[in-house]
Design a protein around this motif. Sequence first.
Motif, PDB file in Angstrom:
ATOM      1  N   LEU A  82       0.840  -1.331   0.014  1.00 39.30           N
ATOM      2  CA  LEU A  82       0.143  -0.008   0.026  1.00 39.30           C
ATOM      3  C   LEU A  82       0.968   1.353   0.088  1.00 39.30           C
ATOM      4  O   LEU A  82       1.284   1.907   0.901  1.00 39.30           O
ATOM      5  N   PRO A  83       1.230   1.641  -1.038  1.00 42.09           N
ATOM      6  CA  PRO A  83       1.880   2.848  -1.274  1.00 42.09           C
ATOM      7  C   PRO A  83       0.833   3.928  -1.106  1.00 42.09           C
ATOM      8  O   PRO A  83      -0.255   4.080  -1.885  1.00 42.09           O
ATOM      9  N   VAL A  84       1.055   5.092  -0.690  1.00 46.90           N
ATOM     10  CA  VAL A  84      -0.024   6.074  -0.276  1.00 46.90           C
ATOM     11  C   VAL A  84       0.730   7.527  -0.455  1.00 46.90           C
ATOM     12  O   VAL A  84       1.657   7.898  -0.130  1.00 46.90           O
ATOM     13  N   ALA A  85      -0.082   8.328  -1.257  1.00 44.29           N
ATOM     14  CA  ALA A  85       0.395   9.845  -1.740  1.00 44.29           C
ATOM     15  C   ALA A  85      -0.250  10.686  -0.607  1.00 44.29           C
ATOM     16  O   ALA A  85      -1.358  10.521  -0.355  1.00 44.29           O
ATOM     17  N   MET A  86       0.785  11.596  -0.081  1.00 43.56           N
ATOM     18  CA  MET A  86       0.057  12.439   0.980  1.00 43.56           C
ATOM     19  C   MET A  86      -0.681  13.668   0.317  1.00 43.56           C
ATOM     20  O   MET A  86      -1.468  14.238   0.859  1.00 43.56           O
ATOM     21  N   GLY A  87      -0.229  13.884  -0.934  1.00 45.55           N
ATOM     22  CA  GLY A  87      -0.764  15.183  -1.717  1.00 45.55           C
ATOM     23  C   GLY A  87      -1.144  14.858  -2.985  1.00 45.55           C
ATOM     24  O   GLY A  87      -0.782  13.936  -3.869  1.00 45.55           O
ATOM     25  N   LEU A  88      -1.809  15.507  -3.729  1.00 42.16           N
ATOM     26  CA  LEU A  88      -2.423  15.566  -5.163  1.00 42.16           C
ATOM     27  C   LEU A  88      -1.179  15.455  -6.102  1.00 42.16           C
ATOM     28  O   LEU A  88      -1.001  14.667  -6.902  1.00 42.16           O
ATOM     29  N   GLU A  89      -0.346  16.313  -5.700  1.00 40.87           N
ATOM     30  CA  GLU A  89       0.980  16.656  -6.516  1.00 40.87           C
ATOM     31  C   GLU A  89       1.702  15.266  -6.647  1.00 40.87           C
ATOM     32  O   GLU A  89       2.219  15.030  -7.640  1.00 40.87           O
ATOM     33  N   HIS A  90       1.686  14.758  -5.376  1.00 39.69           N
ATOM     34  CA  HIS A  90       2.494  13.671  -5.150  1.00 39.69           C
ATOM     35  C   HIS A  90       2.130  12.517  -6.118  1.00 39.69           C
ATOM     36  O   HIS A  90       2.559  11.541  -6.898  1.00 39.69           O
ATOM     37  N   ARG A  91       0.783  12.084  -5.798  1.00 44.55           N
ATOM     38  CA  ARG A  91       0.031  11.429  -6.728  1.00 44.55           C
ATOM     39  C   ARG A  91       0.233  11.467  -8.235  1.00 44.55           C
ATOM     40  O   ARG A  91       0.491  10.603  -9.000  1.00 44.55           O
ATOM     41  N   GLU A  92       0.286  12.708  -8.642  1.00 49.72           N
ATOM     42  CA  GLU A  92       0.233  13.067  -9.959  1.00 49.72           C
ATOM     43  C   GLU A  92       1.712  12.587 -10.453  1.00 49.72           C
ATOM     44  O   GLU A  92       1.787  12.199 -11.628  1.00 49.72           O
ATOM     45  N   ILE A  93       2.702  12.969  -9.856  1.00 51.80           N
ATOM     46  CA  ILE A  93       3.839  12.855 -10.234  1.00 51.80           C
ATOM     47  C   ILE A  93       4.371  11.342 -10.301  1.00 51.80           C
ATOM     48  O   ILE A  93       5.199  10.828 -11.235  1.00 51.80           O
ATOM     49  N   ILE A  94       3.951  10.616  -9.289  1.00 53.25           N
ATOM     50  CA  ILE A  94       4.323   9.232  -9.137  1.00 53.25           C
ATOM     51  C   ILE A  94       3.611   8.513 -10.289  1.00 53.25           C
ATOM     52  O   ILE A  94       4.197   7.546 -10.900  1.00 53.25           O
ATOM     53  N   GLU A  95       2.377   8.823 -10.754  1.00 52.46           N
ATOM     54  CA  GLU A  95       1.602   8.311 -11.933  1.00 52.46           C
ATOM     55  C   GLU A  95       2.310   8.570 -13.113  1.00 52.46           C
ATOM     56  O   GLU A  95       2.488   7.718 -13.848  1.00 52.46           O
ATOM     57  N   ARG A  96       2.690   9.858 -13.144  1.00 54.85           N
ATOM     58  CA  ARG A  96       3.422  10.199 -14.467  1.00 54.85           C
ATOM     59  C   ARG A  96       4.699   9.496 -14.576  1.00 54.85           C
ATOM     60  O   ARG A  96       5.386   8.975 -15.635  1.00 54.85           O
ATOM     61  N   ASP A  97       5.505   9.631 -13.596  1.00 52.56           N
ATOM     62  CA  ASP A  97       6.970   9.115 -13.529  1.00 52.56           C
ATOM     63  C   ASP A  97       7.211   7.647 -13.546  1.00 52.56           C
ATOM     64  O   ASP A  97       8.020   7.283 -13.818  1.00 52.56           O
TER      65      ASP A  97
END
Length: 166
Positions: A82-97
Amino acid sequence: MQPRPTVLFICSGNIFRSMTADYSLKARLGAGDEIIIRSAGLRPAPHGVMDFVRDHLKRKGIDISEHQPTQLTRAMLEDTALPVAMGLEHREIIERDFGHRLPLFSQVAYGTVEALRDVWEVVPDWQNNLEASAEYGCSVIDYIHDGMPGFLERMDDFIARDSGKA
């Protein structure tokens, strides 16, 4: 014997939000080893933890003196239930990269989709306005810390969804 699930909290610098979630969940669970809990940053901060963060967590009985900011890697994501993004920008960067779509902390802990913004995003002059920085920062720490019962209650649902690959 079943392998222990790993939870990985991810933010920008790994000195505030993800670190708070990491240590708060460990404090909630106590000495048990049924879950491996870690945190990482997209770009670990070159400076240390701000005093108000350390002090506020200490008032909650959480000692972060051994914390070392950690850089997120692809291997960490691949080895985490279970990886969890703390903020929206983190989720977007992880999805992109990295090609992973992660749940937000607020989704797992509270069942909501909320941006968990950093101090500098809310207090523009955060380096000079330490009182406002600490006030906002402590509210984020409280939000994360207080969300841990809900996080534990809902986390298995998010592990079962296999929120990994986007």
